[in-house]
Design a protein around this motif. Structure first.
Motif, short mmCIF file in Angstrom:
data_model
loop_
_atom_site.label_atom_id
_atom_site.label_comp_id
_atom_site.label_asym_id
_atom_site.label_seq_id
_atom_site.Cartn_x
_atom_site.Cartn_y
_atom_site.Cartn_z
N GLY A 36 89.87 -22.25 65.01
CA GLY A 36 90.11 -20.82 65.13
C GLY A 36 90.44 -20.11 63.83
O GLY A 36 90.92 -18.99 63.83
N PHE A 37 90.15 -20.76 62.71
CA PHE A 37 90.36 -20.08 61.42
C PHE A 37 89.32 -18.97 61.24
O PHE A 37 89.62 -17.91 60.70
N LEU A 38 88.12 -19.20 61.73
CA LEU A 38 87.07 -18.17 61.73
C LEU A 38 86.96 -17.64 63.16
O LEU A 38 86.93 -18.42 64.11
N SER A 39 86.90 -16.30 63.32
CA SER A 39 86.73 -15.79 64.68
C SER A 39 85.26 -15.79 65.05
O SER A 39 84.39 -15.50 64.23
N GLY A 40 85.02 -16.16 66.30
CA GLY A 40 83.65 -16.31 66.77
C GLY A 40 83.42 -17.72 67.24
O GLY A 40 84.34 -18.56 67.19
N ARG A 41 82.21 -17.96 67.72
CA ARG A 41 81.92 -19.28 68.28
C ARG A 41 80.68 -19.89 67.66
O ARG A 41 79.93 -19.23 66.94
N VAL A 42 80.50 -21.18 67.95
CA VAL A 42 79.32 -21.89 67.49
C VAL A 42 78.34 -21.94 68.66
O VAL A 42 78.71 -22.34 69.76
N VAL A 43 77.12 -21.49 68.41
CA VAL A 43 76.14 -21.36 69.50
C VAL A 43 74.90 -22.20 69.21
O VAL A 43 74.63 -22.55 68.05
N ARG A 44 74.15 -22.50 70.26
CA ARG A 44 72.92 -23.28 70.10
C ARG A 44 71.86 -22.43 69.40
O ARG A 44 71.74 -21.24 69.64
#
Lengths: 250, 199
Positions: B99-107
């Motif tokens: 959670g250091f970077l906001s956002g998610r990892v996506v396919r």
């Protein structure tokens, strides 16, 4: 834009490169790390080591070779040949392989593909397929091409993808060693059926062959051995040839 | 004094190339198997090997302190999965990310996945200074999708994919500089210089 890859393949036996590779500027012509570095200098996009020995002892030797190579090679290294368990795959990765190719064991125990993909990530699981024409389709062979299976090559490639393979290394047994060019029909059939990258292998005798397989099929990479090993062409020459003909290369 | 890099060893994968590459760039490298070792670091490298959940499991004991370090400006380089775990979560796994970077990892939305091989990175970041060829090596099926302004480099692959991130003194790369031949070596040398200034 993603570049098409050129991949020299080195056959390694008991820690030494088997097919006599001839580079004028190298002293120890049989040393895999030295040859791999030379290919990187020439512009190779990736290197494949194929361990063609079978004993447990030589497998340890191979791990040392991989370790020495990884410390001086700064392009990806794929190691294949005789890896049979998740533990052996882990050892190869820890020794310095970036990807491991599975062949016979993947056919015998397909679940190993999923297990390895889960543990190490799909991107480092390569399924190698040796295929030979049989009527209208291609049959999968294992044990270094000595044993026929009941599997259809196109269906097996699709299945391997479903199980978690990140890439297919496809060798045409009909074309291998002929130097008459890659098997375009086989490569097309497999690369059209799957959505993971396909590396075409077997039959490369000149630069036109590489152009042909990379322009006429959806293969993303071409593997070659002898045209580079015997100094017929450098990897750089292959890249220049492809670039002039509009194929994206690095 | 030479920069000392603490590099996380999650228990699997090729760490030889990244260690040697950093040493070639003038850094001293300590490979850390007990993640608490990272907490004394002047510079952290989170290498790019393994799967999302397994990697986070290893970092679990230090996750909060680690994020505090990154927030307070400790130089860090996260490569591939080592970058992805900095986000809040991933479609690849179930574990919450750091959670250091906001956002998610996506396919990746592409005709061919994984995105495997050499592709060019468009970036004007200082770490790209002197890089001769824009081609870097990629091997991934997922990518970071930030909800904040941290993208400093992108790559075209069936659309524009963010591939270089920067926040505080942390860089994240979707590509593998340690596998990107001369371009990667220049990039890493620039990172070592940057970390020397910011440590």
């Amino acid at each position: 834009m993603l570049a098409k890859r050129i991949i020299p393949c080195l056959d390694v036996k008991e820690g030494k490169v088997v097919k006599g590779v001839k580079f004028l500027n190298l002293q120890d012509v049989g040393d895999p790390p030295a040859l791999a570095s030379e290919y990187e200098r020439q512009g190779a996009d990736e290197i494949v080591f194929l361990d063609i020995t079978a004993s447990a002892e030589s497998r340890k030797t191979m791990l040392h070779v991989v370790e020495r190579t990884a410390e001086r090679l700064f392009v990806p290294l794929t190691v294949g040949g005789g890896i049979r368990t998740r533990e052996e795959m882990r050892n190869a990765l820890n020794a310095g392989a970036d990807k491991v190719s599975l062949n016979t064991v993947a056919v015998q125990q397909p679940h190993i593909i999923s297990e390895c993909a889960e543990d190490f990530g799909s991107q480092c699981v390569v399924v190698a397929i040796d295929a030979k024409r049989d009527g209208d389709s291609w049959r999968v062979y294992t044990h270094g091409g000595r044993k026929a299976t009941d599997l259809d090559a196109v269906k097996w490639a699709t299945r391997a993808q479903e199980l978690g393979a990140g890439e297919i290394l496809l060798t045409s047994m009909d074309a291998d060693g002929t130097k008459d060019g890659y098997d375009i029909e086989l490569t097309s059939s497999v690369a059209d059926a799957v959505t993971i990258p396909v590396i075409a292998s077997g039959g490369c005798g000149n630069l036109e062959h590489i152009y042909e397989v990379l322009s006429r099929t959806k293969a993303e990479a071409a593997l070659a051995a002898s045209i580079f090993h015997y100094g017929q062409h450098t990897v750089q020459e292959a890249k220049d040839y492809l670039r002039q003909r509009g194929v994206p290369v690095r | 004094m030479a920069l000392k890099v603490h590099m996380a060893d999650y228990g699997v994968g090729n760490l030889h190339s990244i260690r040697k590459a950093l040493e070639n760039c003038g850094a001293k490298v300590e490979v850390v198997t007990d993640m608490r070792g990272l907490l004394e670091a002047e510079c952290i490298v989170l290498p790019g090997v393994g799967a999302f959940d397994k990697t986070l499991e290893r970092l679990q004991p230090v996750r909060e302190q680690l994020v505090d370090m990154l927030r307070s400006g400790t130089p860090c380089l996260g490569i591939c999965i080592g970058m992805q775990i900095l986000f809040e979560g991933s479609e690849e796994g179930k574990e919450p990310g750091l959670g250091f970077l906001s956002g998610r990892v996506v396919r990746l939305k592409a005709e061919r996945v994984p995105h495997m091989g050499w592709n060019s990175v468009q970036s004007n970041d200082r770490l790209m200074r002197g890089v001769q060829s824009p081609y870097f090596y990629f091997a991934h099926s997922f990518h970071g999708s930030p909800r904040e302004d941290v993208v400093v480099g992108t790559t075209d692959y069936f659309g524009r994919v963010p591939t270089l991130f920067k926040k505080s003194n942390t860089y994240g790369t979707q590509f593998h500089p340690e596998k990107s031949s001369a371009s990667g070596m220049t990039f890493l040398r620039n990172f070592v210089r940057f970390a020397e200034e910011e440590r």
